[in-house]
Enzyme design. Structure first.
Site, PDB file in Angstrom:
ATOM      1  N   ASP A  17      76.927 109.400  37.880  1.00 41.00           N
ATOM      2  CA  ASP A  17      76.958 109.783  39.295  1.00 41.00           C
ATOM      3  C   ASP A  17      77.783 111.046  39.537  1.00 41.00           C
ATOM      4  OD1 ASP A  17      75.389 107.886  40.796  1.00 41.00           O
ATOM      5  OD2 ASP A  17      76.879 106.356  40.306  1.00 41.00           O
ATOM      6  N   GLU A  24      81.118 115.373  45.897  1.00 40.47           N
ATOM      7  CA  GLU A  24      81.808 115.231  47.185  1.00 40.47           C
ATOM      8  C   GLU A  24      82.782 114.059  47.191  1.00 40.47           C
ATOM      9  OE1 GLU A  24      80.371 115.260  51.636  1.00 40.47           O
ATOM     10  OE2 GLU A  24      79.694 113.428  50.660  1.00 40.47           O
ATOM     11  N   ASP A  25      82.443 113.000  46.451  1.00 38.64           N
ATOM     12  CA  ASP A  25      83.260 111.795  46.515  1.00 38.64           C
ATOM     13  C   ASP A  25      84.622 111.942  45.840  1.00 38.64           C
ATOM     14  OD1 ASP A  25      81.416 110.287  47.999  1.00 38.64           O
ATOM     15  OD2 ASP A  25      80.191 110.011  46.201  1.00 38.64           O
ATOM     16  N   ARG A  71      83.224 105.229  38.601  1.00 39.91           N
ATOM     17  CA  ARG A  71      83.444 106.602  39.054  1.00 39.91           C
ATOM     18  C   ARG A  71      84.936 106.962  39.130  1.00 39.91           C
ATOM     19  NH1 ARG A  71      79.885 108.623  43.800  1.00 39.91           N
ATOM     20  NH2 ARG A  71      80.475 110.496  42.687  1.00 39.91           N
ATOM     21  N   ARG A  92      83.724 101.322  49.658  1.00 37.41           N
ATOM     22  CA  ARG A  92      84.305 102.234  48.664  1.00 37.41           C
ATOM     23  C   ARG A  92      85.711 102.708  49.088  1.00 37.41           C
ATOM     24  NH1 ARG A  92      80.218 104.558  45.371  1.00 37.41           N
ATOM     25  NH2 ARG A  92      78.696 102.888  45.050  1.00 37.41           N
ATOM     26  N   HIS A 100      78.237 105.203  52.746  1.00 33.94           N
ATOM     27  CA  HIS A 100      79.402 105.981  53.183  1.00 33.94           C
ATOM     28  C   HIS A 100      79.270 106.329  54.660  1.00 33.94           C
ATOM     29  CE1 HIS A 100      79.688 107.375  48.771  1.00 33.94           C
ATOM     30  NE2 HIS A 100      80.795 106.705  49.021  1.00 33.94           N
ATOM     31  N   CYS A 119      76.677 115.008  49.499  1.00 38.65           N
ATOM     32  CA  CYS A 119      77.292 114.487  48.261  1.00 38.65           C
ATOM     33  C   CYS A 119      77.323 115.510  47.129  1.00 38.65           C
ATOM     34  CB  CYS A 119      76.516 113.280  47.734  1.00 38.65           C
ATOM     35  SG  CYS A 119      75.880 112.196  48.980  1.00 38.65           S
TER      36      CYS A 119
HETATM   37  C1  CIR Z   1      77.164 106.040  44.228  1.00 39.59           C
HETATM   38  O1  CIR Z   1      76.720 104.930  44.516  1.00 39.59           O
HETATM   39  O2  CIR Z   1      78.372 106.273  44.158  1.00 39.59           O
HETATM   40  C2  CIR Z   1      76.187 107.172  43.956  1.00 39.59           C
HETATM   41  N1  CIR Z   1      75.014 106.647  43.328  1.00 39.59           N
HETATM   42  C3  CIR Z   1      75.823 107.873  45.254  1.00 39.59           C
HETATM   43  C4  CIR Z   1      76.978 108.597  45.867  1.00 39.59           C
HETATM   44  C5  CIR Z   1      76.598 109.319  47.100  1.00 39.59           C
HETATM   45  N2  CIR Z   1      77.695 110.075  47.580  1.00 39.59           N
HETATM   46  C6  CIR Z   1      77.907 110.357  48.855  1.00 39.59           C
HETATM   47  O3  CIR Z   1      77.220 109.830  49.732  1.00 39.59           O
HETATM   48  N3  CIR Z   1      78.941 111.116  49.159  1.00 39.59           N
END
Ligand code: CIR
Length: 259
Positions: free
Chosen positions: A63, A68-69, A88, A134, A167, A254
């Protein structure tokens, strides 16, 4: 201004992108199509004048392209997050190294706090922080304290009861001009007071994750009603294909850290 940016950090998707976390029933993404969509996204940011840096794929983190995360960068400082999904948790290490050139004094979220950058929506009036599955309350508290130390106001919204919303920014985006794009069915949060809400049609709720960058709004391709609405409101929408990222629960915001 939370809608004007000069730089962006991205990471290429890896060959094992399809092994990331997903709740989607749309099937596995094609790696070739994912790369092609990522290239179009990068080109769009560059066409808007952003100086971009693209990190190589890191297959330890399927991922990892959803950068962004892992960090929140503002004009006043940046903070490295502590992602809420175990798989992650270690993604931010390389992002911290990459951001250190532009932000010599990086803050970070500490355990037991967790924050995913996708839960942070910056507006001209401050920052909306989503507590989600999260981002936990402790992470939101640490983040709010750090923002406060920079003189930035923040408000927390609890989105844990919003089915289907990974999110906060899966369901809302700041368009600029005091406007929020909002997915249908979200509660009427007190934090929305003072914003004009642009509510999307139920069949287009994925497009609520859009991205105002300088004079344009990046919007997922294939959502004509919202794209028309943006045009009628005086924005200049820039549609981008996002089907492969959508299959992994990701959206436009993201794929980059903008600052
Ligand atoms: C996750 O579940 O963490 C990733 N497959 C998708 C993350 C998407 N990120 C975001 O919306 N900022």
């Amino acid at each position: 201004m939370s809608t004007r940016f000069t730089r962006a950090l991205l990471r290429l998707p890896g060959r094992n992108f399809a092994a990331g976390i997903s709740t989607s029933t749309e099937g596995a993404p094609s790696f070739a199509a994912t790369l092609a969509q990522h290239a179009l996204y990068l080109a769009a940011l560059e066409s808007l004048g952003l100086r971009t840096r693209v990190l190589e794929a890191d297959e330890r983190f399927p991922d990892g392209t959803f950068v962004e995360d892992t960090a929140i960068a503002t004009q006043h400082g940046a903070i490295i997050t502590r992602p809420g999904a175990d798989a992650r948790l270690h993604e931010p290490t390389a992002i911290a190294a990459a951001l250190a050139t532009d932000y010599p004094a990086l803050a970070c979220i500490a355990a037991p706090g967790t924050v995913d950058g996708g839960d942070i929506c910056e507006t001209d009036a401050g920052v909306l922080i989503g507590v989600s599955h999260r981002t936990n309350e402790e992470g939101a508290r640490q983040l709010g304290g750090w923002l406060g130390s920079l003189g930035i106001a923040s408000t927390v919204l609890d989105i844990r009861g919003c089915a289907g919303l990974l999110h906060l920014k899966s369901g809302i985006s700041y368009l600029g001009d005091g406007r929020l794009a909002v997915a249908p069915g979200l509660p009427d949060y007190a934090a929305f007071a003072g914003y004009e809400l642009v509510i999307l049609a139920p069949e287009e709720s994925y497009a609520a994750n859009c991205l105002r960058i300088n004079d344009r709004v990046l919007v997922a391709d294939g959502y004509p009603r919202f794209t028309d609405t943006l045009g009628r409101l005086g924005y200049d929408p820039l549609p981008l294909p996002m089907s492969e990222f959508r299959k992994m629960d990701g959206g436009l915001s993201c794929l980059s850290i903008r600052y």
